[in-house]
Write a protein that holds these residues in place. Structure first.
Motif, PDB file in Angstrom:
ATOM      1  N   LYS A  80       1.033  -1.321   0.188  1.00  0.00           N
ATOM      2  CA  LYS A  80       0.211   0.137   0.088  1.00  0.00           C
ATOM      3  C   LYS A  80       0.193   1.841  -0.030  1.00  0.00           C
ATOM      4  O   LYS A  80       1.798   1.226   0.756  1.00  0.00           O
ATOM      5  CB  LYS A  80      -1.109  -0.152   1.533  1.00  0.00           C
ATOM      6  CG  LYS A  80      -1.985  -1.268   1.350  1.00  0.00           C
ATOM      7  CD  LYS A  80      -3.093  -0.222   2.758  1.00  0.00           C
ATOM      8  CE  LYS A  80      -4.274  -1.671   2.785  1.00  0.00           C
ATOM      9  NZ  LYS A  80      -5.054  -1.474   4.205  1.00  0.00           N
ATOM     10  N   VAL A  81       0.626   2.196  -0.843  1.00  0.00           N
ATOM     11  CA  VAL A  81       1.450   3.222  -1.020  1.00  0.00           C
ATOM     12  C   VAL A  81      -0.103   4.678  -0.142  1.00  0.00           C
ATOM     13  O   VAL A  81      -0.956   4.488  -1.245  1.00  0.00           O
ATOM     14  CB  VAL A  81       2.205   3.758  -2.221  1.00  0.00           C
ATOM     15  CG1 VAL A  81       1.995   5.393  -1.975  1.00  0.00           C
ATOM     16  CG2 VAL A  81       2.835   3.315  -2.550  1.00  0.00           C
ATOM     17  N   GLU A  82       0.253   5.652   0.200  1.00  0.00           N
ATOM     18  CA  GLU A  82      -0.875   6.016   0.890  1.00  0.00           C
ATOM     19  C   GLU A  82      -0.431   7.480   1.425  1.00  0.00           C
ATOM     20  O   GLU A  82       1.211   7.601   1.583  1.00  0.00           O
ATOM     21  CB  GLU A  82      -1.550   5.311   1.957  1.00  0.00           C
ATOM     22  CG  GLU A  82      -2.555   4.304   1.799  1.00  0.00           C
ATOM     23  CD  GLU A  82      -2.567   3.176   2.968  1.00  0.00           C
ATOM     24  OE1 GLU A  82      -3.955   2.959   3.255  1.00  0.00           O
ATOM     25  OE2 GLU A  82      -1.740   3.013   3.836  1.00  0.00           O
ATOM     26  N   VAL A  83      -1.266   8.350   1.450  1.00  0.00           N
ATOM     27  CA  VAL A  83      -0.990   9.789   1.940  1.00  0.00           C
ATOM     28  C   VAL A  83      -1.423  10.067   2.787  1.00  0.00           C
ATOM     29  O   VAL A  83      -3.099  10.275   2.748  1.00  0.00           O
ATOM     30  CB  VAL A  83      -0.925  10.941   0.745  1.00  0.00           C
ATOM     31  CG1 VAL A  83      -1.049  12.498   1.787  1.00  0.00           C
ATOM     32  CG2 VAL A  83      -0.114  10.701  -1.005  1.00  0.00           C
ATOM     33  N   GLU A  84      -1.076  10.781   4.289  1.00  0.00           N
ATOM     34  CA  GLU A  84      -1.815  10.943   5.267  1.00  0.00           C
ATOM     35  C   GLU A  84      -1.196  12.194   5.811  1.00  0.00           C
ATOM     36  O   GLU A  84      -0.509  12.301   5.517  1.00  0.00           O
ATOM     37  CB  GLU A  84      -1.713   9.688   6.994  1.00  0.00           C
ATOM     38  CG  GLU A  84      -1.335   8.074   6.733  1.00  0.00           C
ATOM     39  CD  GLU A  84      -1.324   7.745   7.785  1.00  0.00           C
ATOM     40  OE1 GLU A  84      -1.807   6.528   8.108  1.00  0.00           O
ATOM     41  OE2 GLU A  84      -0.423   8.275   8.244  1.00  0.00           O
ATOM     42  N   GLU A  85      -2.796  12.908   6.515  1.00  0.00           N
ATOM     43  CA  GLU A  85      -2.400  14.073   7.284  1.00  0.00           C
ATOM     44  C   GLU A  85      -1.969  14.926   6.050  1.00  0.00           C
ATOM     45  O   GLU A  85      -1.057  16.449   6.420  1.00  0.00           O
ATOM     46  CB  GLU A  85      -1.062  14.105   8.518  1.00  0.00           C
ATOM     47  CG  GLU A  85      -1.533  13.123   9.216  1.00  0.00           C
ATOM     48  CD  GLU A  85      -0.311  13.025  10.722  1.00  0.00           C
ATOM     49  OE1 GLU A  85      -0.068  13.664  10.637  1.00  0.00           O
ATOM     50  OE2 GLU A  85      -0.842  12.110  11.116  1.00  0.00           O
ATOM     51  N   GLY A  86      -1.847  14.660   5.284  1.00  0.00           N
ATOM     52  CA  GLY A  86      -1.745  15.824   3.824  1.00  0.00           C
ATOM     53  C   GLY A  86      -0.681  15.333   3.381  1.00  0.00           C
ATOM     54  O   GLY A  86      -0.090  15.646   2.110  1.00  0.00           O
ATOM     55  N   ASN A  87       1.040  15.861   3.586  1.00  0.00           N
ATOM     56  CA  ASN A  87       1.614  15.625   3.780  1.00  0.00           C
ATOM     57  C   ASN A  87       3.131  14.376   4.124  1.00  0.00           C
ATOM     58  O   ASN A  87       3.576  15.146   3.792  1.00  0.00           O
ATOM     59  CB  ASN A  87       2.636  16.602   3.339  1.00  0.00           C
ATOM     60  CG  ASN A  87       3.206  17.134   5.070  1.00  0.00           C
ATOM     61  OD1 ASN A  87       2.184  16.223   5.833  1.00  0.00           O
ATOM     62  ND2 ASN A  87       4.009  17.641   5.305  1.00  0.00           N
TER      63      ASN A  87
END
Length: 161
Positions: A80-87
């Motif tokens: 999985k490649v994800e973006v959390e908390e905007g950056n």
């Protein structure tokens, strides 16, 4: 804390490793190594073994931030490649352990299994909506484009006098 040796002969390939954290009261599962045990020929690494610290390179080019992770034997569906908390870029996945056949005799267990999770806080110039990821030959490449740096406009001022 105890140090045990099976023989007086030094064997650089032996799994009889000394653990400096053995006996301490904190959880050191990230530091665990496969060890011989009395119940079976070998014990397997825990689910949070050395694989928990997946090795990832991060380089910055003029156009993008590029992350490369060596993930041999893992399918792209298991990552999985994800973006959390905007950056915050998060790369995670899991390598499952092979089924242990009761009639097999294991001589070495050096390949690790388990989950991994890495997080990277990206700079403000990262274009979080244009991230691309690709997996080829067991190497995950994540490319995060950068915004163009706007050069400040320089205006010359004439000096009077």
């Amino acid at each position: 804390m105890s140090i045990t040796r099976r023989s007086n002969t030094f064997d650089p390939f032996s799994l009889d490793l000394w653990d400096p954290f053995d006996g301490f009261p904190f959880n050191h599962s990230l530091l665990s190594f496969p060890r011989p045990s009395s119940s079976s020929s070998l014990s397997f690494p825990s689910d949070t073994s050395a694989f928990a610290a997946a090795r990832i390179d991060w380089r910055e080019t003029p156009e993008a931030h590029v992350f490369k992770a060596d993930l041999p034997g893992i399918k792209k569906e298991e990552v999985k490649v994800e973006v959390e908390e905007g950056n915050v870029l998060q790369i995670s996945g899991e390598r499952t352990r092979e089924n242990e056949e009761k009639n097999d005799t294991w001589h070495r267990v050096e390949r690790s299994s388990g989950k991994f999770l890495r997080r990277f806080r990206l700079p403000e110039n990262a274009k979080m909506d244009q991230i691309k990821a690709a997996m080829e030959n067991g190497v995950l490449t994540v490319t995060v484009p950068k915004e163009e740096v706007k050069k400040p406009e320089v205006k010359s001022i004439e000096i009077s006098g």
